[in-house]
Design a protein around this motif. Structure first.
Motif, mmCIF file in Angstrom:
data_model
loop_
_atom_site.group_PDB
_atom_site.id
_atom_site.type_symbol
_atom_site.label_atom_id
_atom_site.label_comp_id
_atom_site.label_asym_id
_atom_site.label_seq_id
_atom_site.Cartn_x
_atom_site.Cartn_y
_atom_site.Cartn_z
ATOM 1 N N LEU A 37 0.829 -1.205 0.000
ATOM 2 C CA LEU A 37 0.000 0.000 0.000
ATOM 3 C C LEU A 37 0.866 1.259 0.000
ATOM 4 O O LEU A 37 0.607 2.201 -0.758
ATOM 5 C CB LEU A 37 -0.922 0.008 1.219
ATOM 6 C CG LEU A 37 -1.756 1.282 1.411
ATOM 7 C CD1 LEU A 37 -2.684 1.514 0.223
ATOM 8 C CD2 LEU A 37 -2.554 1.211 2.712
ATOM 9 N N LEU A 41 0.849 4.222 -2.742
ATOM 10 C CA LEU A 41 0.577 5.615 -2.389
ATOM 11 C C LEU A 41 1.707 6.531 -2.848
ATOM 12 O O LEU A 41 1.462 7.598 -3.428
ATOM 13 C CB LEU A 41 0.378 5.745 -0.872
ATOM 14 C CG LEU A 41 -0.915 5.163 -0.302
ATOM 15 C CD1 LEU A 41 -0.898 5.217 1.217
ATOM 16 C CD2 LEU A 41 -2.126 5.922 -0.833
ATOM 17 N N PHE A 128 -9.007 9.409 2.661
ATOM 18 C CA PHE A 128 -9.266 8.036 3.072
ATOM 19 C C PHE A 128 -10.753 7.902 3.389
ATOM 20 O O PHE A 128 -11.265 8.535 4.305
ATOM 21 C CB PHE A 128 -8.415 7.694 4.296
ATOM 22 C CG PHE A 128 -8.555 6.262 4.771
ATOM 23 C CD1 PHE A 128 -8.658 5.209 3.867
ATOM 24 C CD2 PHE A 128 -8.553 5.967 6.133
ATOM 25 C CE1 PHE A 128 -8.776 3.893 4.302
ATOM 26 C CE2 PHE A 128 -8.659 4.657 6.582
ATOM 27 C CZ PHE A 128 -8.774 3.622 5.677
ATOM 28 N N LEU A 155 -8.412 7.153 -1.523
ATOM 29 C CA LEU A 155 -8.221 5.765 -1.105
ATOM 30 C C LEU A 155 -9.547 5.301 -0.519
ATOM 31 O O LEU A 155 -9.920 5.672 0.597
ATOM 32 C CB LEU A 155 -7.104 5.680 -0.054
ATOM 33 C CG LEU A 155 -6.730 4.283 0.457
ATOM 34 C CD1 LEU A 155 -6.185 3.404 -0.669
ATOM 35 C CD2 LEU A 155 -5.716 4.390 1.595
ATOM 36 N N VAL A 190 -5.991 -2.055 -4.453
ATOM 37 C CA VAL A 190 -5.165 -2.411 -3.298
ATOM 38 C C VAL A 190 -5.471 -3.866 -2.971
ATOM 39 O O VAL A 190 -6.597 -4.204 -2.602
ATOM 40 C CB VAL A 190 -5.477 -1.512 -2.079
ATOM 41 C CG1 VAL A 190 -4.676 -1.967 -0.865
ATOM 42 C CG2 VAL A 190 -5.178 -0.047 -2.407
ATOM 43 N N SER A 204 -9.402 0.734 -3.460
ATOM 44 C CA SER A 204 -8.542 1.111 -4.580
ATOM 45 C C SER A 204 -8.002 2.514 -4.350
ATOM 46 O O SER A 204 -8.584 3.317 -3.604
ATOM 47 C CB SER A 204 -9.307 1.078 -5.908
ATOM 48 O OG SER A 204 -9.574 -0.241 -6.325
ATOM 49 N N LEU A 205 -6.897 2.797 -5.001
ATOM 50 C CA LEU A 205 -6.325 4.141 -4.996
ATOM 51 C C LEU A 205 -6.724 4.811 -6.302
ATOM 52 O O LEU A 205 -6.518 4.263 -7.382
ATOM 53 C CB LEU A 205 -4.804 4.073 -4.880
ATOM 54 C CG LEU A 205 -4.070 5.416 -4.882
ATOM 55 C CD1 LEU A 205 -4.409 6.210 -3.619
ATOM 56 C CD2 LEU A 205 -2.559 5.203 -4.979
#
Length: 247
Positions: A37, A41, A128, A155, A190, A204-205
């Motif tokens: 992760l 990122l 987030f 995220l 992710v 998911s990002l």
């Protein structure tokens, strides 16, 4: 005789709860899930030609004093705070006063009203959204509906999966902004390899590269009608109702 007001320490043993959070942090930090992760990122930040994010925004953390899932998500937030060395803004309409006090102990800025996701993101921000209502995500996109969406690094629940769960017509009508920005979204799944598979699942990002946004016609951004959820979208708690949940 006037009752003595309960303090944060008298209601919750701060030291004991902090140790439980630290145990969650330890479990996450040593995992392959966290290593991957962090790489995703940092790659996402570099992809946007940034050195770092300016802050972190979190909606929907939940009652982390009673929910194990929320406690692990809080632990992840604290790890990200340490990694990026930035301020965290957080809000959930169901936060208790005890939880607000706890977050402030860790230098969180707790937002004092339910914005329902309608927040302007004026600088690069890691957002987030752990299993947040789809309407909240749609509202966030609507508020930042311009090329400044490149400031948003989201995220949260996979946009693609959200679309797959509904008919295209329904999703476009109800969540127009998520639907419309999908072609210009760089989404990276992710992988759900944490030891507990129900905490960071379907995450998911999402980044919105300036190179893609700049190719969109100006008229695209002009179509900016505030979302209306006619069925009240019961998963998205409104401002008035959220006040009744505060304890």
């Amino acid at each position: 005789m006037k009752k003595k007001k309960k303090t944060f320490q008298s209601v919750l043993d701060f030291g004991s709860f902090q140790r439980r959070v630290e145990e969650c942090k330890y479990s996450i930090s040593g995992s392959e899930f966290y290593n991957r992760l962090l790489t995703q990122l940092k790659d996402g930040v570099k992809y946007l030609d940034l050195e770092n994010v300016s802050n972190i925004l979190c909606y929907g953390l939940g009652n982390f004093t009673s929910s194990v899932t929320s406690r692990y998500q809080l632990a992840l937030l604290l790890l990200l705070q340490e990694c990026f060395q930035v301020e965290i803004y957080a809000y959930d309409p169901i936060f208790s006063q005890i939880e607000i006090d706890f977050l402030k102990q860790f230098n969180f800025t707790v937002i004092d009203e339910n914005e329902e996701g309608i927040r302007e993101i004026s600088e690069p921000t890691l957002i987030f959204l752990p299993h947040c209502p789809t309407a909240l995500v749609n509202n966030l996109l609507w508020r930042n509906w311009s090329t400044s969406l490149s400031n948003c690094i989201v995220l949260g629940n996979s946009f693609k999966t959200l679309l797959d769960r509904h008919s295209e017509r329904y999703f476009k009508e109800k969540y127009y902004y998520i639907y419309s920005i999908l072609p210009s979204t760089q989404e990276t799944q992710v992988e759900n390899i944490f030891r507990f598979t129900d905490i960071f699942n379907d995450i998911s990002l999402h980044v919105f590269p300036p190179s893609k946004l700049s190719q969109i016609p100006t008229t695209f951004w002009n179509d900016k009608v505030k979302p209306v959820y006619t069925d009240c979208d019961i998963e998205c708690i409104g401002k008035k109702f959220s006040e009744t949940l505060r304890i």
